[in-house]
Design an enzyme around this catalytic site. Structure first.
Site, PDB file in Angstrom:
ATOM      1  N   LYS A 280       0.853  -1.191   0.000  1.00 33.36           N
ATOM      2  CA  LYS A 280       0.000   0.000   0.000  1.00 33.36           C
ATOM      3  C   LYS A 280       0.888   1.240   0.000  1.00 33.36           C
ATOM      4  CE  LYS A 280      -3.882  -1.902   2.731  1.00 33.36           C
ATOM      5  NZ  LYS A 280      -5.015  -1.783   1.805  1.00 33.36           N
ATOM      6  N   ARG A 354      -9.963 -11.811   2.637  1.00 31.17           N
ATOM      7  CA  ARG A 354     -10.867 -12.870   2.161  1.00 31.17           C
ATOM      8  C   ARG A 354     -10.180 -14.227   2.164  1.00 31.17           C
ATOM      9  NH1 ARG A 354     -12.049  -9.652  -3.166  1.00 31.17           N
ATOM     10  NH2 ARG A 354     -11.666  -7.980  -1.682  1.00 31.17           N
TER      11      ARG A 354
HETATM   12  N1  BES Z   1      -7.877  -4.169   4.791  1.00 30.44           N
HETATM   13  C1  BES Z   1      -8.094  -3.782   3.445  1.00 30.44           C
HETATM   14  C2  BES Z   1      -9.418  -3.029   3.277  1.00 30.44           C
HETATM   15  C3  BES Z   1      -9.385  -1.630   3.768  1.00 30.44           C
HETATM   16  C4  BES Z   1      -8.798  -0.635   3.005  1.00 30.44           C
HETATM   17  C5  BES Z   1      -9.970  -1.311   4.949  1.00 30.44           C
HETATM   18  C6  BES Z   1      -8.804   0.656   3.453  1.00 30.44           C
HETATM   19  C7  BES Z   1      -9.988  -0.010   5.409  1.00 30.44           C
HETATM   20  C8  BES Z   1      -9.397   0.978   4.651  1.00 30.44           C
HETATM   21  C9  BES Z   1      -8.155  -4.987   2.542  1.00 30.44           C
HETATM   22  O1  BES Z   1      -7.308  -6.031   2.889  1.00 30.44           O
HETATM   23  C10 BES Z   1      -7.742  -4.519   1.186  1.00 30.44           C
HETATM   24  O2  BES Z   1      -6.657  -4.039   1.057  1.00 30.44           O
HETATM   25  N2  BES Z   1      -8.650  -4.655   0.225  1.00 30.44           N
HETATM   26  C11 BES Z   1      -8.406  -4.225  -1.091  1.00 30.44           C
HETATM   27  C12 BES Z   1      -8.969  -5.261  -2.027  1.00 30.44           C
HETATM   28  C13 BES Z   1      -8.584  -5.055  -3.457  1.00 30.44           C
HETATM   29  C14 BES Z   1      -7.114  -5.292  -3.651  1.00 30.44           C
HETATM   30  C15 BES Z   1      -9.398  -5.986  -4.301  1.00 30.44           C
HETATM   31  C16 BES Z   1      -9.099  -2.884  -1.285  1.00 30.44           C
HETATM   32  O3  BES Z   1     -10.215  -2.690  -0.824  1.00 30.44           O
HETATM   33  O4  BES Z   1      -8.492  -1.996  -1.913  1.00 30.44           O
HETATM   34 ZN    ZN Z   2      -5.319  -5.692   2.151  1.00 32.16          ZN
END
Ligand code: BES
Ligand code: ZN
Ligand code: ZN
Length: 500
Positions: A280, A354
């Protein structure tokens, strides 16, 4: 933790006999007359309230909070605006009480009284008003001070809140219940707020063991070797990149004999989500300690059920790991084999939640629960669908859907259901494995995430609650304090209280 929460008490007393640092009174807009009790009090203090209102210093608008210095028995009279009476309900009540409590604390007050009658226009049960006052003040007053070392003794704290009434009623049960739920919310916030260098998977697992010990819950903790032996390939895949080894915690509470099938609560417990090799970027990597919010909520929900001795059986399944980039990380293009035997093609290591849930859900499903509810900070896309106001969920069962919607209305934790249409299954087709874990274009992000999870719950009634957005607050307002919110704790307790 040395800070102790305020204690809430109901006190039967004539209003004009009350003695306290402050007395909080609610007023509706354009209805600023004083009732009998208030008038008696006002006479005693030289009609300060009536003249304050007459001079147009207070209009009763929603959010308005005004202080009159009295210094006679009562030191300060605090007038709180409730807005238009037609729009009044528990939402306005709760935010008003929470905001006023914060204000009084920040002004250095340690104890205050609330005039119950002024917050009930006769449309609500006094018991429910007392419950909401207790909840909203204790939740509104939350502060995370664990890591402040300077001026710690100067931290302002409310010690006692007295709900004043001359009704011949006892509110002990309501106050006890609400204090317990508030405590579960606030301790969820404490652990979610705990920084990721401290709150590692093993730390959180030991925390859960502590809960279990106190309440005599069954607690099983699998370490990395046992998780490997169980062939939880998706969970292992995510955990592999971190030096902090994963744990799977299973807590069990039997409040209804061993015969009734349990309700399974599965919580995502990523103690820090860096994104893994799909790292990230700043600022999106900030606050990713909140990615354990589902697991931490699940632990405090089962704890609160046990404390309240609710007649339900519950099992909490919480996979705990860290998602880190390293030479041992899993990769995009990897194929992982889930606990239920399905193969999963990895496309983005940041969609890790997931994967750990896939194995945890399949494990929970094996216990043949009557329902599975998972709580997960699964997607950033939750912000796109509902903003900060509410939490999206999906559900496969009418009865469970109704329970969740009813609990949502009662708890004021807003849920909104999204569909699980057949079309979304298309996005998860893989060229080489049974499924992919994400869609190609990030389309309908909350739903495709849910659609993937659906593969692991068999036909058991299931709901998935995506707290990706609502787990965290950027603002200090009403019941919110900057940082972790304790999302779903109030909701789930409301549901489990009524579970049949
Ligand atoms: N933990 C994150 C989701 C998240 C992001 C929660 C920002 C709170 C704030 C999750 O693991 C994630 O990174 N999801 C990705 C999925 C994508 C790569 C399909 C997302 O939502 O960007
Ligand atoms: Zn993630
Ligand atoms: Zn995550």
């Amino acid at each position: 933790m040395e800070k102790s929460p305020a204690s809430v008490k109901a006190l039967k007393i004539e209003l004009d006999k009350a003695k306290d640092e402050a007395l909080l009174i609610g007023f509706f807009q354009n209805k600023l007359g004083l009732g009998t009790e208030l008038r008696r009090l006002d006479n005693k203090i030289g009609n300060l309230i009536a003249s304050y209102i007459k001079n147009n210093n207070f209009k009763g608008e929603k959010g308005e909070i005004k202080n009159i210095f009295v210094n006679k028995g009562i030191k300060n009279i605090v007038l709180a605006g409730l807005g238009e009476e037609e729009k009044y309900g528990f939402e306005v009540l709760s935010s008003t009480i929470a905001d006023a409590s914060k204000r009084l604390r920040d002004n250095g007050i340690e104890s205050f009284s609330i005039f119950l009658d002024s917050f009930n226009n006769g449309k609500f049960k006094d018991e429910e008003v007392v419950e909401k006052i207790t909840l909203s003040s204790l939740i509104g007053l939350y502060k995370f001070v664990e890591y402040k070392t300077k001026d710690k003794d100067k931290t302002k704290n409310i010690k006692e809140i007295r709900i004043i009434t001359n009704l011949n009623k006892k509110f002990d049960k309501e106050i006890e219940y609400a204090s317990m739920v508030a405590d579960a919310v606030n301790r969820t916030r404490d652990l979610v707020n705990t920084p990721p260098n401290i709150a590692s998977p093993s730390y959180v697992a030991e925390y859960a063991r502590g809960i279990a010990k106190k309440l005599n819950l069954k607690c099983t903790i699998f370490d990395d070797k046992q998780i490997g032996k169980l062939k939880m390939g998706c969970f292992m895949g995510v955990a592999m990149g971190s030096i902090n080894k994963p744990r799977m915690v299973v807590l069990e509470y039997y409040g209804n004999g061993k015969k009734q099938k349990p309700i399974a609560i599965v919580g995502k417990g990523v103690t820090f989500d860096s994104g893994g090799l799909n790292l990230k970027p700043y600022p999106f990597i900030l606050n990713m300690k909140d990615d354990k919010g589902g697991a931490v909520a699940a632990m405090h929900i089962i704890e609160a059920c046990a404390k309240l001795k609710l007649p339900v059986n519950i099992v909490a399944v919480t996979p705990l790991c860290e998602n880190m980039p390293s030479g041992t990380s899993f990769r995009p293009d990897d194929v992982l084999k889930a606990y239920n035997g399905m193969t999963v093609e990895i496309k983005n290591t940041d969609a890790e939640g997931r994967l750990i849930l896939a194995d945890a859900l399949a494990y929970a499903a094996e216990m043949k629960p009557q329902a599975i509810i998972d709580i997960a900070t699964l997607t950033g896309a939750s912000l796109i669908v509902l903003g900060y106001a509410g939490t999206p969920f999906v559900c496969t069962n009418d009865g469970l859907r109704k329970k969740l919607n009813d609990a949502s209305a009662k708890s004021l934790e807003k849920l909104w259901e999204l569909p699980l249409w057949q079309e979304y299954e298309e996005s998860l087709k893989s060229d080489i494995a049974d499924v992919k874990h994400i869609g190609d274009e990030g389309e309908a992000g909350v739903i495709t995430g849910a659609m993937f999870l659906k593969n692991f719950v068999n036909d058991i009634p299931w709901a998935h609650i995506d707290i990706g957005t609502t787990v965290w607050s950027k603002i200090d307002k009403g019941m919110l304090t900057k940082g972790a919110t304790g999302a779903t704790v109030r909701l789930m307790m409301e549901m489990l209280m009524e579970w049949k």
